[in-house]
Design an enzyme around this catalytic site. Sequence first.
Site: not given
Ligand SMILES: NC(=O)c1ccc[n+]([C@@H]2O[C@H](COP(=O)([O-])OP(=O)(O)OC[C@H]3O[C@@H](n4cnc5c(N)ncnc54)[C@H](O)[C@@H]3O)[C@@H](O)[C@H]2O)c1
Length: 557
Positions: A121, A142, A154, A192
């Site tokens: 993000s 994204h 995106e 964003n």
């Molecule tokens: N949550 C939101 O609203 C949102 C929206 C858009 C983008 N994002 C982006 O998406 C990404 C993930 O966010 P999220 O909210 O899903 O996080 P989250 O913490 O819910 O999930 C991340 C997952 O990745 C796993 N992980 C960590 N290292 C790993 C590896 N080496 N191999 C495989 N799995 C691994 C973790 O165990 C975890 O389950 C981030 O970059 C975030 O900025 C989040």
Amino acid sequence: MARRISSVGVVGLGTMGAGIVEVFARGGLEVVGVETTEELADRGREILQASTGRAVRRGKLSEEEQQALLDRVTVSTELADLAGADLVVEAVPEVVSVKQDVFLRLDDVVAEDAVLATNTSSLSVTEIAAGTRRPERVVGMHFFNPAPVLRLVEVITTPRTDPEASEGVRELAERLGKKPVVVGDRAGFVANYLLFGYLNSALAMVEQGHVSREDLDVAMRVGAGLPMGPLTLMDLIGLDVCHHIGEVIYGHSRSPLHRPSTMLGRMVTSGRLGRKSGQGFYTYASAGSGEVVPDELTPADHGDVEVPEAVGVVGSSPLAEDLAGRLDEAGFRVTHVPDAGGDLGPLASVGLVIEAQEEEPDPESEPAGRDVDDLFAELGEVTAPGTLLTTVNTYSGVALAAISGRAGETTVLRVHAPTPHAQVIEIGRNHATAGPTVRTLREVVRRLEAVPVVARDRTGLVVDALLVSYLNDAVRMLDEGYATVDQVDTAIRHGLGYPMGPFAMIDHIGADEVLVIAEELYSGSAGYQPHLAPSPLLVEHVLLDQPFTEGAAAGRG
Ligand SMILES: NC(=O)c1ccc[n+]([C@@H]2O[C@H](COP(=O)([O-])OP(=O)(O)OC[C@H]3O[C@@H](n4cnc5c(N)ncnc54)[C@H](O)[C@@H]3O)[C@@H](O)[C@H]2O)c1
């Protein structure tokens, strides 16, 4: 032509990863999801099962379709299982080194022409790509939360991205029923960037005590028609995430609009992270719950409020006529004095006066007998002590309070156009405004079947100040050549779920109206807020009388 993507992998099956797997599987693709442990891989599958189960219960998916969808998904703890993927999307935590490490390891696993996409993000896609051996095959993809619901994707390109790679991802997103917008790499991208500018301005309002948290949220949800208020939204996103994204965007823009809020920083440091910790701007029933429970900031119930039976309306503008009619329907005894120059005697017995003359009278017509200053001076003499005096125009309520000699009882009312939710009427108070004055006006507004919002009497109060600053920011983004009108409107509608994009909104309100408020906001900020300076492109559109959107242009033709 871009290579057609047919097999995909997702790394990280948390909130976003599990949702992205669902999007792909719903679109008929074979998906391999990779997590760090068996347990987390199973949890990822459970998230998918629960989400598709909800779709079955809502009748949006049959049980057979759900089973077929789940059969297309394999979960694993081995990146090697992604060897056959044309595209791998990573959704691991928002840390550059973690993402780079995943991509470096994938470099050795996937085919040379496979595409690596990051769901980041706020990190620089260019920086993530630079850490791989194939920067030309790296893009941003994204998604928005919840990924299966929000249609915006995106697609972010870097200076090294091979257009064939970004085109393949764009084409795939479209095939999945999404709304892809392909733009360059910039902090916050489109949605964003605009969202966090607006959220930061909203934060400043609560931080400065301009408006209460409840009134701020209701103002934007009801008054601007947004899906939720800014503080409710920040609590949902997570205040730590908001703080982080805000800092990244500020690092790029250096605009006072994005200057990180100290209040937000303190809340994060003290562990108030929003819904997930049970406390943010609001207090929740438990950590993770969306149920708001009362706390020390919840407005107190003051019991019975005194409401006048007789109300006076001064002026013959359409708004004056409308208010007089609505007050009458609501059961008030209405004394309507259409001509402000006329006899004010009939107002002697009313408990509330609403001044609603044309703010800019037709120059052809006879000049009014009294200007607004004379009117309020005389109202101060004619009406009984305790009578509330208000104006719906953009005059300074403080100046009118001084002129009328009724410091505690003179306020501003800002009547907004109704949205599909309802209508907001803002009550602009100054520091001398008495508590009972505010409580009475809130009740009068409610009886008009509108929603009251109380704020300090400053230019644009809440709704116009936040909305126009955001609209101006969108025009600036267009002027900088980062995104087109269509891309910005698509991003806001499908990424944030707003009923219309900023350019459709400007055309709806009228660019000239937006410019007037933007100019007032800017001059009211005494130069401390350069981002409020009206965008030169907004001025151009007003001077040339050109709408921003094609829909508006066609409507005119
Ligand atoms: N949550 C939101 O609203 C949102 C929206 C858009 C983008 N994002 C982006 O998406 C990404 C993930 O966010 P999220 O909210 O899903 O996080 P989250 O913490 O819910 O999930 C991340 C997952 O990745 C796993 N992980 C960590 N290292 C790993 C590896 N080496 N191999 C495989 N799995 C691994 C973790 O165990 C975890 O389950 C981030 O970059 C975030 O900025 C989040």
